[in-house]
Write a protein that holds these residues in place. Structure first.
Motif, PDB file in Angstrom:
ATOM      1  N   GLY A   1      11.414 125.575 -58.429  1.00  0.00           N
ATOM      2  CA  GLY A   1      10.230 126.434 -58.451  1.00  0.00           C
ATOM      3  C   GLY A   1       9.130 126.012 -57.508  1.00  0.00           C
ATOM      4  O   GLY A   1       8.155 126.744 -57.340  1.00  0.00           O
ATOM      5  N   MET A   2       9.273 124.837 -56.868  1.00  0.00           N
ATOM      6  CA  MET A   2       8.252 124.374 -55.937  1.00  0.00           C
ATOM      7  C   MET A   2       8.303 125.200 -54.646  1.00  0.00           C
ATOM      8  O   MET A   2       9.377 125.649 -54.234  1.00  0.00           O
ATOM      9  N   PRO A   3       7.159 125.441 -53.985  1.00  0.00           N
ATOM     10  CA  PRO A   3       7.159 126.206 -52.732  1.00  0.00           C
ATOM     11  C   PRO A   3       8.049 125.552 -51.686  1.00  0.00           C
ATOM     12  O   PRO A   3       8.042 124.330 -51.500  1.00  0.00           O
ATOM     13  N   ASP A   4       8.837 126.364 -50.996  1.00  0.00           N
ATOM     14  CA  ASP A   4       9.739 125.885 -49.951  1.00  0.00           C
ATOM     15  C   ASP A   4       9.811 126.958 -48.864  1.00  0.00           C
ATOM     16  O   ASP A   4      10.568 127.931 -48.993  1.00  0.00           O
ATOM     17  N   PRO A   5       9.021 126.816 -47.797  1.00  0.00           N
ATOM     18  CA  PRO A   5       8.978 127.853 -46.749  1.00  0.00           C
ATOM     19  C   PRO A   5      10.338 128.153 -46.136  1.00  0.00           C
ATOM     20  O   PRO A   5      10.643 129.305 -45.826  1.00  0.00           O
ATOM     21  N   LYS A   6      11.186 127.125 -45.968  1.00  0.00           N
ATOM     22  CA  LYS A   6      12.497 127.349 -45.335  1.00  0.00           C
ATOM     23  C   LYS A   6      13.397 128.166 -46.249  1.00  0.00           C
ATOM     24  O   LYS A   6      14.132 129.051 -45.784  1.00  0.00           O
ATOM     25  N   LEU A   7      13.338 127.882 -47.535  1.00  0.00           N
ATOM     26  CA  LEU A   7      14.120 128.664 -48.482  1.00  0.00           C
ATOM     27  C   LEU A   7      13.585 130.095 -48.555  1.00  0.00           C
ATOM     28  O   LEU A   7      14.368 131.052 -48.606  1.00  0.00           O
TER      29      LEU A   7
ATOM     30  N   ALA B   1      19.128 124.309 -54.264  1.00  0.00           N
ATOM     31  CA  ALA B   1      18.290 124.140 -53.076  1.00  0.00           C
ATOM     32  C   ALA B   1      17.655 122.767 -53.019  1.00  0.00           C
ATOM     33  O   ALA B   1      17.452 122.204 -51.938  1.00  0.00           O
ATOM     34  N   THR B   2      17.331 122.194 -54.175  1.00  0.00           N
ATOM     35  CA  THR B   2      16.668 120.883 -54.190  1.00  0.00           C
ATOM     36  C   THR B   2      17.635 119.757 -53.843  1.00  0.00           C
ATOM     37  O   THR B   2      17.194 118.623 -53.652  1.00  0.00           O
ATOM     38  N   ALA B   3      18.926 120.051 -53.750  1.00  0.00           N
ATOM     39  CA  ALA B   3      19.914 119.013 -53.439  1.00  0.00           C
ATOM     40  C   ALA B   3      20.259 118.984 -51.958  1.00  0.00           C
ATOM     41  O   ALA B   3      21.088 118.169 -51.535  1.00  0.00           O
ATOM     42  N   VAL B   4      19.649 119.855 -51.170  1.00  0.00           N
ATOM     43  CA  VAL B   4      19.966 119.889 -49.745  1.00  0.00           C
ATOM     44  C   VAL B   4      18.750 119.412 -48.959  1.00  0.00           C
ATOM     45  O   VAL B   4      17.606 119.519 -49.407  1.00  0.00           O
ATOM     46  N   THR B   5      19.010 118.920 -47.772  1.00  0.00           N
ATOM     47  CA  THR B   5      17.930 118.386 -46.939  1.00  0.00           C
ATOM     48  C   THR B   5      17.303 119.497 -46.104  1.00  0.00           C
ATOM     49  O   THR B   5      17.871 120.592 -45.949  1.00  0.00           O
ATOM     50  N   THR B   6      16.134 119.174 -45.540  1.00  0.00           N
ATOM     51  CA  THR B   6      15.454 120.132 -44.667  1.00  0.00           C
ATOM     52  C   THR B   6      16.313 120.457 -43.454  1.00  0.00           C
ATOM     53  O   THR B   6      16.398 121.607 -43.025  1.00  0.00           O
TER      54      THR B   6
ATOM     55  N   TYR C   1      19.915 135.757 -53.615  1.00  0.00           N
ATOM     56  CA  TYR C   1      18.988 135.669 -54.743  1.00  0.00           C
ATOM     57  C   TYR C   1      18.458 134.238 -54.880  1.00  0.00           C
ATOM     58  O   TYR C   1      19.165 133.271 -54.609  1.00  0.00           O
ATOM     59  N   HIS C   2      17.225 134.147 -55.361  1.00  0.00           N
ATOM     60  CA  HIS C   2      16.601 132.850 -55.600  1.00  0.00           C
ATOM     61  C   HIS C   2      16.219 132.784 -57.081  1.00  0.00           C
ATOM     62  O   HIS C   2      15.391 133.565 -57.552  1.00  0.00           O
ATOM     63  N   PHE C   3      16.834 131.865 -57.822  1.00  0.00           N
ATOM     64  CA  PHE C   3      16.558 131.701 -59.252  1.00  0.00           C
ATOM     65  C   PHE C   3      15.690 130.463 -59.463  1.00  0.00           C
ATOM     66  O   PHE C   3      16.012 129.381 -58.954  1.00  0.00           O
ATOM     67  N   ARG C   4      14.605 130.653 -60.224  1.00  0.00           N
ATOM     68  CA  ARG C   4      13.720 129.543 -60.550  1.00  0.00           C
ATOM     69  C   ARG C   4      13.817 129.260 -62.051  1.00  0.00           C
ATOM     70  O   ARG C   4      14.190 130.136 -62.829  1.00  0.00           O
ATOM     71  N   PRO C   5      13.454 128.039 -62.472  1.00  0.00           N
ATOM     72  CA  PRO C   5      13.495 127.725 -63.905  1.00  0.00           C
ATOM     73  C   PRO C   5      12.360 128.448 -64.639  1.00  0.00           C
ATOM     74  O   PRO C   5      11.288 128.666 -64.055  1.00  0.00           O
ATOM     75  N   PRO C   6      12.575 128.818 -65.904  1.00  0.00           N
ATOM     76  CA  PRO C   6      13.829 128.668 -66.647  1.00  0.00           C
ATOM     77  C   PRO C   6      14.846 129.719 -66.205  1.00  0.00           C
ATOM     78  O   PRO C   6      14.471 130.855 -65.918  1.00  0.00           O
ATOM     79  N   LEU C   7      16.107 129.345 -66.119  1.00  0.00           N
ATOM     80  CA  LEU C   7      17.149 130.217 -65.608  1.00  0.00           C
ATOM     81  C   LEU C   7      17.394 131.384 -66.568  1.00  0.00           C
ATOM     82  O   LEU C   7      17.639 131.179 -67.761  1.00  0.00           O
ATOM     83  N   ASP C   8      17.326 132.586 -66.039  1.00  0.00           N
ATOM     84  CA  ASP C   8      17.535 133.803 -66.826  1.00  0.00           C
ATOM     85  C   ASP C   8      19.032 134.122 -66.834  1.00  0.00           C
ATOM     86  O   ASP C   8      19.561 134.668 -65.868  1.00  0.00           O
ATOM     87  N   ASN C   9      19.706 133.762 -67.925  1.00  0.00           N
ATOM     88  CA  ASN C   9      21.157 133.960 -68.002  1.00  0.00           C
ATOM     89  C   ASN C   9      21.545 135.436 -67.939  1.00  0.00           C
ATOM     90  O   ASN C   9      22.590 135.786 -67.380  1.00  0.00           O
TER      91      ASN C   9
END
Length: 449
Positions: free
Chosen positions: A81-87, A53-58, A97-105
């Motif tokens: 893990g930063m707040p992102d209303p659009k996401l 998600a952090t690699a894509v633009t608004t 699904y939305h995975f935040r760090p640390p990634l749960d394998n």
């Protein structure tokens, strides 16, 4: 069998390496994007999308939100893990699904395994499962079914429909008593007149007279204009009194008087009116039990039941159960312009269930399954209530330890329910194990439910 296609747009190299080490991804055809990922995704027939998600633009997220076709796929989003209303909006809309760090394998592995299992099952069953586009069942009026008991019901309805006899319909909730009443109306000489249905159990005691017979303006506080009761609304046609045994006894007397002299008087009026209607009544109670319990007048029952009619429960229409499931699915496909099929394993699950809620419960179950499924209804889409068999299983596991003093009927029920659970709902096998006929088993289950 084809492999699922996974579209991957991950720019973070450590994250990409961590994902690449997962064995589940090696079972898939992977499509990697490095630039113009949104355009590449639109061209790719991907089944699953892994997106950083952090690699894509608004702007790209906005375009994604506004494209429902893309969101029909399964998505796994990875963020910092930063707040992102659009996401958040995408996830709330059911994108995935939305995975935040640390990634749960472990969690990620479980999600991927579920995806692969669903994909494999859909691929395997879809090969030989056609889309359900038509109903296989016979139809009479508004009723659908080809079982022997339904054909007998059709013959009875054809004969009684052309008479003026008042019909008293008995049957469990969900069997379609109002459809039977409406079918009688459509096959009668009164079919050009109105069909008016009223639920006697839902009437306010203070307004029963007004709802049945109407009222004149000013008859009581709030009567700001004349009101036609259901007897007048159904003039020349059919009046269906549903759950008539739930009507207060005081009003049952008034209804009986109308049936005897075919006259009624609106509340607050001095004018007598003639009741030119055919009465069809219905109840989900045993009328004799209701009479014994002094909930229903016996003289009213005999007046209404010139022709008693029993509607069979769904469990007595075994040949119709799967046919009705396909029937309801076909109508959903037609209404939504879709091509959803149903797997044999799902039909087997449907056939093994007792359906205490009858046709209504089956219809709602298929509608839920249609929503949950993609192109194929699978057993996991058929959501049924789980029976509480803990007590009965305890009795069945060690017959030598059954305490004395338990009523025989309770022991019988325990044996039936435990054996049915052991056979995964297979009623034929259960009856054979218990040494009883399948008819006896049906009767027992109907009584318990």
């Amino acid at each position: 069998m084809s492999r699922p296609k996974i579209f991957i747009y991950i720019q973070d190299k450590p994250l990409l390496q961590q994902l690449s080490d997962l064995p589940q991804l090696h079972q898939c055809e992977r499509i990697f994007a490095t630039e113009n990922w949104l355009e590449a995704l639109q061209q790719a027939a991907a089944d699953l999308v892994l997106l950083q998600a952090t690699a894509v633009t608004t702007t790209e997220l906005q375009q994604l939100t506004s494209n429902p076709l893309l969101l029909q796929r399964q998505w796994l989003f990875f963020s910092d893990g930063m707040p992102d209303p659009k996401l958040d909006r995408l996830i709330h809309n059911g994108a995935g699904y939305h995975f935040r760090p640390p990634l749960d394998n472990k969690l990620l592995t479980e999600v991927l395994e579920d995806f692969l299992a669903d994909y494999a099952q859909q691929q395997q069953t879809a090969l030989n499962v056609p889309c359900v586009t038509n109903s296989e069942l016979d139809q009479f009026g508004l009723l659908v079914g080809s079982s022997r008991v339904m054909r007998m019901l059709y013959r009875t309805l054809r004969k009684v429909a052309t008479s003026e006899a008042q019909v008293f319909i008995m049957g469990e909730s969900g069997t379609g008593k109002e459809l039977v009443a409406n079918t009688l109306h459509l096959a009668s000489h009164r079919n050009q007149g109105p069909f008016v249905a009223i639920n006697c159990g839902a009437l306010s005691p203070e307004l029963v007279d007004s709802e049945l017979f109407g009222h004149s303006k000013g008859a009581f506080t709030g009567a700001v204009k004349d009101h036609k009761g259901v007897f007048e609304q159904a003039e020349g046609g059919t009046l269906f009194l549903d759950e008539v045994t739930e009507m207060p006894l005081a009003h049952q007397v008034k209804l009986l008087r109308v049936l005897e002299n075919r006259e009624y008087r609106p509340v607050g009026s001095q004018q007598l009116k003639q009741a030119d209607v055919r009465i069809i009544a219905a109840t989900n109670r045993d009328p004799q039990q209701a009479i014994t319990a002094e909930l229903f007048r016996e003289d009213l029952y005999f007046r209404l039941a010139q022709f008693p009619l029993q509607v069979p429960p769904l469990r007595a229409r075994e040949q119709d159960i799967c046919g009705l499931a396909k029937h309801f699915l076909a109508y959903r496909n037609a209404a939504e312009n879709t091509k959803v099929a149903i797997a044999d394993s799902a039909l087997a699950k449907i056939a093994a269930y007792a359906w205490p809620g009858n046709v209504r419960e089956l219809k709602h179950t298929i509608e839920r399954a249609y929503i949950l499924a993609d192109d194929l209804v699978l057993p996991q889409h058929i959501q049924l209530p789980e029976a509480d068999t803990s007590a009965t299983q305890h009795l069945a596991t060690n017959i030598e330890n059954i305490p004395t003093g338990i009523p025989l009927e309770e022991l019988t029920r325990a044996a039936i329910e435990a054996t049915l659970a052991e056979n995964n709902g297979n009623r034929k096998a259960t009856a054979e194990q218990l040494g009883i006929s399948i008819k006896t088993l049906y009767n027992k289950l109907g009584k318990y439910q």
